[in-house]
Structure formats: C-alpha cells, structure tokens
Design a protein around this motif. Sequence first.
Motif, mmCIF file in Angstrom:
data_model
loop_
_atom_site.group_PDB
_atom_site.id
_atom_site.type_symbol
_atom_site.label_atom_id
_atom_site.label_comp_id
_atom_site.label_asym_id
_atom_site.label_seq_id
_atom_site.Cartn_x
_atom_site.Cartn_y
_atom_site.Cartn_z
ATOM 1 N N SER A 2 -40.818 2.124 -26.556
ATOM 2 C CA SER A 2 -39.428 2.029 -26.130
ATOM 3 C C SER A 2 -39.062 0.583 -25.854
ATOM 4 O O SER A 2 -39.911 -0.235 -25.524
ATOM 5 C CB SER A 2 -39.231 2.836 -24.858
ATOM 6 O OG SER A 2 -40.056 2.307 -23.862
ATOM 7 N N GLY A 8 -30.964 2.267 -18.865
ATOM 8 C CA GLY A 8 -31.338 3.151 -19.966
ATOM 9 C C GLY A 8 -32.333 2.421 -20.877
ATOM 10 O O GLY A 8 -32.621 1.241 -20.676
ATOM 11 N N ILE A 9 -32.847 3.140 -21.833
ATOM 12 C CA ILE A 9 -33.858 2.548 -22.734
ATOM 13 C C ILE A 9 -33.543 2.916 -24.178
ATOM 14 O O ILE A 9 -32.813 3.867 -24.442
ATOM 15 C CB ILE A 9 -35.288 3.042 -22.372
ATOM 16 C CG1 ILE A 9 -35.364 4.573 -22.414
ATOM 17 C CG2 ILE A 9 -35.699 2.533 -21.014
ATOM 18 C CD1 ILE A 9 -36.747 5.136 -22.140
ATOM 19 N N TYR A 228 -30.953 5.701 -24.346
ATOM 20 C CA TYR A 228 -31.316 6.958 -23.703
ATOM 21 C C TYR A 228 -31.356 6.700 -22.192
ATOM 22 O O TYR A 228 -31.923 5.705 -21.774
ATOM 23 C CB TYR A 228 -32.684 7.460 -24.178
ATOM 24 C CG TYR A 228 -33.127 8.654 -23.365
ATOM 25 C CD1 TYR A 228 -32.669 9.920 -23.661
ATOM 26 C CD2 TYR A 228 -33.957 8.486 -22.254
ATOM 27 C CE1 TYR A 228 -33.026 10.999 -22.876
ATOM 28 C CE2 TYR A 228 -34.316 9.566 -21.465
ATOM 29 C CZ TYR A 228 -33.849 10.820 -21.783
ATOM 30 O OH TYR A 228 -34.189 11.892 -21.008
ATOM 31 N N MET A 314 -38.769 13.795 -23.722
ATOM 32 C CA MET A 314 -38.523 13.106 -22.454
ATOM 33 C C MET A 314 -38.460 14.056 -21.257
ATOM 34 O O MET A 314 -38.876 13.698 -20.163
ATOM 35 C CB MET A 314 -37.208 12.318 -22.532
ATOM 36 C CG MET A 314 -37.192 11.232 -23.580
ATOM 37 S SD MET A 314 -38.440 9.952 -23.316
ATOM 38 C CE MET A 314 -37.813 9.127 -21.859
ATOM 39 N N ALA A 356 -34.881 0.414 -16.082
ATOM 40 C CA ALA A 356 -34.623 1.511 -17.028
ATOM 41 C C ALA A 356 -33.692 2.561 -16.452
ATOM 42 O O ALA A 356 -33.051 3.305 -17.195
ATOM 43 C CB ALA A 356 -35.938 2.176 -17.410
ATOM 44 N N CYS A 389 -34.303 12.251 -16.050
ATOM 45 C CA CYS A 389 -34.267 11.868 -17.470
ATOM 46 C C CYS A 389 -35.630 11.411 -17.998
ATOM 47 O O CYS A 389 -35.862 11.424 -19.197
ATOM 48 C CB CYS A 389 -33.220 10.776 -17.707
ATOM 49 S SG CYS A 389 -33.716 9.145 -17.096
ATOM 50 N N ALA A 391 -36.924 8.379 -18.035
ATOM 51 C CA ALA A 391 -37.011 7.012 -18.566
ATOM 52 C C ALA A 391 -37.975 6.153 -17.755
ATOM 53 O O ALA A 391 -38.711 5.324 -18.312
ATOM 54 C CB ALA A 391 -35.621 6.388 -18.597
ATOM 55 N N HIS A 394 -41.464 6.801 -18.710
ATOM 56 C CA HIS A 394 -41.678 6.388 -20.094
ATOM 57 C C HIS A 394 -41.998 4.898 -20.195
ATOM 58 O O HIS A 394 -42.811 4.481 -21.018
ATOM 59 C CB HIS A 394 -40.426 6.720 -20.903
ATOM 60 C CG HIS A 394 -40.585 6.522 -22.374
ATOM 61 N ND1 HIS A 394 -41.360 7.354 -23.151
ATOM 62 C CD2 HIS A 394 -40.087 5.586 -23.207
ATOM 63 C CE1 HIS A 394 -41.317 6.943 -24.398
ATOM 64 N NE2 HIS A 394 -40.553 5.858 -24.457
#
Length: 426
Positions: A2, A8-9, A228, A314, A356, A389, A391, A394
């Motif tokens: 990512s 967000g990412i 995302y 995710m 993120a 979410c 993120a 992640h």
Amino acid sequence: MSKLTNSGIFIPSLKQPAASRPVTDIPTPERILVPLVSGDGTFCRLTARIDDTINKGGIIASSDDNSMHVYSPVSGVLAGRQAVLHPIYGNVACAVIENIREKGEDEKKESDINLSGDEVLEIAREKGIVDELDGQLLAEKLAACRNSENLILIADGSDSEPYSSSSWAVINESCPEVYRGLKLAGIAVNTNNIYLGVRLGKKAFSSLQHKYMQEIEPSVFINAGKKYPVNYKFEKDLFKSHPTVCRIGVQACLALYRAAAFGEAPSSCIVTVAGDCVANPQNVRVPFGTLVEDLLRFCGLAQNPEYVIIGDAMTGIAIQNTEIPVVPGISCLLAIKNRVQPPAHACIGCGRCARACHAGLLPYEIMRRLDNMQYERLDYLLPEECDGCGACSHVCPAGLDVTYKVLEARDAQGNIFVKWGTGDEL
Ligand code: SF4
Ligand code: SF4
C-alpha cells in the motif's frame, strides 16, 4: 504494497478477472440454510411446518411481535432445522430447505410508485432489506439520518476494497433500477441531493454517464478518488456545504426498488468470489442461504486455501467452517493461500497508522492506553469514530493488529472491567 497518503491509503486493485466477466447464476443448490433472523437481527420463530412446501418470498418465520419476518429465498420443501455457528449471527437456528424447484418467475406488474417517506421506510423495514455496506437494516439507517440538514445520499458502487466488484456488476446490470431505488431512499430521508458513486477511469466514467443520459442526469454520477477507504467528500466543492453524507449500498437500492415496485422481499445477492485459490474468479448471483462451500465449489479451487474470508481483504472475517450460509450483507468471498503478514513486534512509534486514518484518530495512542489500562483517558481519543476500515493495521510495519485494538476500545465504550483474579474465587 500500500502507498500511504495524508488520509486513507492507496491499495492495489485485484478486481480482475472477476470484474471483467458477466454475472453468473449459481445452479440450483441441493439445499440451503436460512438463518431464522430478520433483517434487524431479531431471532424469529419458525411459522412454516416441517415438510411444508414453501414458495419463494413466502414467510417462514416471524418475530414474537409479528413485526419482522424471514422470507424464503427459494421455492422448495422445509426439511427441518439446523443450528449453525455463523460468523455474523453467532449460534443461530436455520431453516433447511431442500427439493428446491427452479420456478420460472411470473410476469410481475410494476406498481405505480408514488410513496411518502414513511411508506418507503415501512416497505424497507417490512421486507427486511439489509445494506450490504455495513449489514445494517436499511430502514434504520435511513431513519437515523432522516432529519439531518443538508444531507447528501450516495448509492456507493465504488467497491473500494481490493477484490470486490459486485457493486459494479449490479450497476452494469441494473443501473436504472438502482437509481430508482436511490430516489426512493432520497424520499425516505427527505433529500434531493442523491448521487450514484462509482470508481472508474475518466473514459469509462464518461461512457457510463452517456449510456444512461436518457434516464439519469449525468451529474448524478460521481467518481470516487482512488484512496481507501472511499471518501467522496473531497471530490466535489458541493460537499463542503453539505456536512452529512450517508452512503448506502447499490444492492440495497435495487432491493428497495423491487420491494416498492413488485412487493418482493430480497432473495439473492451478487457475491464476488476471488482470491489466489479460486480457479474461476467471478461475480455470482446466489440465493440467500446458499452454503459457502457450494459457492466455492461452483467457482472451483485451484489449490487448498489457507484462509477463507467472508468479506473483502480489508474488513472481511476469516472462517474455519465453510458449511455456513450466505446471508444479506455478504458481497465478497475470498479463498487465499498467500497472505503477507509480517511477524508482530512492538510499536516503533512511526505514526503511519495515524497518517493512514481517514477518521483523524491516533490509533497507536489508543492501543497504548488500552494496553496500559489507562481507560479513563481513552474517551479523549474518540475511538467511537473508528469504522473498522483496517487501514491502520494494513500499513503498520510492526505487524500489529491496530484496528482490533481500536475496535476493542470503541466497543468497550468506557465499560472496561479489570479482571483481578483467576475466576476460581467462588
Ligand atoms: S480502522 Fe479505525 S483507527 Fe484504523 S484507520 Fe480505520 S478508522 Fe482509523
Ligand atoms: S502501531 Fe504500527 S503504524 Fe502505528 S505507530 Fe506503532 S508501529 Fe507505527
């Protein structure tokens, strides 16, 4: 890998080849298991009798107060009941339906749709329509934002997670019907600010607008950015003057239209079946109650998966047992062998999780306070703003499941009990 952004990412798109194939109907299963749970999560009692022949759309179970129902997604014979440990409902009784008959659909006459907001909400509630974006009862979700000022309502077909393309498949097949459902939802929440969100390249986006321009104003379509999780707020100046955005699923919009126009209860959904173990990744239309193992068998397994995941990469839930039914709210199923998972070690304070987080939270700080039992200070960090979410987990280079910790803090809502003993004190 990512790519981190300010909020967000960027995650790679793994939607091909499922997205490029037409939707397939799964062959009639030998049996299905229908959880005796209505759309709002109420456990219901079986009202049909064992060995009864039941018709698609007929009521088979009802809540104690008879306000919520479970509808049969197929025509067949009610063969019995079976308990199932389901990742969404927990331990739940299911109706077993066998001898499933493929009955040609009768030609249905579309009712004149001229409904008030209350009537739309009542239809959505009565038919138990579930929003696939978050598994909520659509009627409750719409009622909750009904009186918001300057509300924007978006039918979100962006498929923002890596594998899923089921929303796009629905738009591709039934865009005008989705739009009609969205309009009804707009009536229910009393807003004219309705949009149909997608995530497409410039050329594909223009051709979508052009294709439906007779029926749908081109300005109704909005294109999400590439980050995302999806966030339409930054896509238009318009959003600056409209503080409240409510996103609903395109499958829920379609179900709302069909319920209002034809009196139908939702009976099936489109599920993206994908992952490195799936021989034929594709979008499949399945009746609710179809077993995950039947769906995987239909798409074929090229190798044995290490992980079967309900949902996308995710936010999905890994399951051990595939003899569980597809239920409303499931729109993606993954079978995966290779999953990059760095060994977990201590937080190095890099701050990637905070950068993120689209909700502007400090996930590492929430995790630290939870781990150090500094519960009284958790509230200031607003864990309730987390939507799970994923993120932050992640991007974490330390391999920590930060999302899990933030959700733990969120769901505790200040009520964390410290266990001092072993539990043998009685
Ligand atoms: S899971 Fe929660 S804390 Fe983590 S990035 Fe998403 S919203 Fe932020
Ligand atoms: S939790 Fe992970 S991403 Fe967040 S600061 Fe610590 S090491 Fe970095």
